[in-house]
Design a protein around this motif. Sequence first.
Motif, PDB file in Angstrom:
ATOM      1  N   GLU A 289      43.538  34.762  41.204  1.00  0.00           N
ATOM      2  CA  GLU A 289      42.502  35.470  40.603  1.00  0.00           C
ATOM      3  C   GLU A 289      41.383  35.625  41.747  1.00  0.00           C
ATOM      4  OE1 GLU A 289      39.510  35.707  36.795  1.00  0.00           O
ATOM      5  OE2 GLU A 289      41.036  34.073  36.894  1.00  0.00           O
ATOM      6  N   ARG A 290      41.293  34.665  42.429  1.00  0.00           N
ATOM      7  CA  ARG A 290      40.374  34.587  43.641  1.00  0.00           C
ATOM      8  C   ARG A 290      40.833  35.667  44.885  1.00  0.00           C
ATOM      9  NH1 ARG A 290      39.811  33.068  48.818  1.00  0.00           N
ATOM     10  NH2 ARG A 290      41.920  32.156  48.942  1.00  0.00           N
TER      11      ARG A 290
ATOM     12  N   ASN B 228      41.184  39.517  42.383  1.00  0.00           N
ATOM     13  CA  ASN B 228      40.186  39.844  41.511  1.00  0.00           C
ATOM     14  C   ASN B 228      40.911  40.231  40.145  1.00  0.00           C
ATOM     15  OD1 ASN B 228      37.489  39.768  41.076  1.00  0.00           O
ATOM     16  ND2 ASN B 228      37.411  41.975  41.428  1.00  0.00           N
ATOM     17  N   LYS B 229      41.848  39.613  39.829  1.00  0.00           N
ATOM     18  CA  LYS B 229      42.568  39.901  38.366  1.00  0.00           C
ATOM     19  C   LYS B 229      43.385  38.805  37.966  1.00  0.00           C
ATOM     20  CE  LYS B 229      46.372  42.670  39.930  1.00  0.00           C
ATOM     21  NZ  LYS B 229      47.064  44.123  39.703  1.00  0.00           N
TER      22      LYS B 229
END
Length: 318
Positions: free
Chosen positions: A289-290, A293-294
């Motif tokens: 996620e980092r 961005n999902k």
Amino acid sequence: MDYDYEPTVTPFPGFNASEDASVLRGAMKGFGTDEQTIIDLLCSRSNEQRQAIKEAFKNELGRDVIDDLKSELGGKFEDVIVALMLTPDEYLCKQLHKAMEGMGTDESTIIEILCPKSNEEIHTLVAKYEEMYDRPLAEHLCSEVGGHFRRLMTMIIVGDRDAAGSVDPEKAREQAESLYEAGEGKLGTDEEVFNRVFAHASFAQLRLVFEEYKNITGRTIEQALNDEVGGDLAEALNAIVECVQSPPAFFANRLHKAMAGAGTDDVTLIRIIVARAEIDLGTIKKEYERIYNKTLYSAVCNETSGDYKKALCALLGE
């Protein structure tokens, strides 16, 4: 740099192997198969608990649970569930064997399985491989790959890496200088020097070596590797660099690559999620996620479908 090992699958409280074996058998008896029960049960048990279910299935029901599952399930869903019923070492040895059997060799899988491992993990895997296939892993590998890549992977399989955590700052500078002199500091490349440093130094030591390399040359080790080596050797050395910097990021990137572009690399997707679920899949999710961005959960849900998706998402947890 230590990191938190955050699993997504932990031992199920109040576990009862006999009860679970009975429920599992019930999900496969009669007309049709209750896939959701199989998912709910097996994806919420630790591997040790699944091995106990396998034993109960054999001793109390007189049946082989893997044979039963294979007869009832199919496709990628079967691949996930059968993978869960193997011990971690059995599963990775099967993946290594598959990567080297038949036409062509899947070097990328070999790199992914072997490059992140500690000496202890390598020794266990090597012993299990010979037990399963009556052939040394190093011998099989040497018959399938060649050149400097073969040399590097053989050195890793031998398991002579310095003890985890061991560091020598003075030696790190010497090693960084030797890497420069073997690559950017000369015409041509002495791959043997890269292999020796990357295969023998502890990950903590390599972290210092890479810092010293940048101090000495003003360039990152990744830039040097991209300029100096190519092919499978470059992929393997870069994999070690990634694992030294952040194992969860290494696996997050592999998962992203498995789902990028046309078609999904389902084998890699299954292997990483199953193999890391009880180690650091929770940490890998955070890194994914980092970086992208999902959530990994949403990415997997978009790339897979049916019972296969349900099983992987159950292992991931939201």
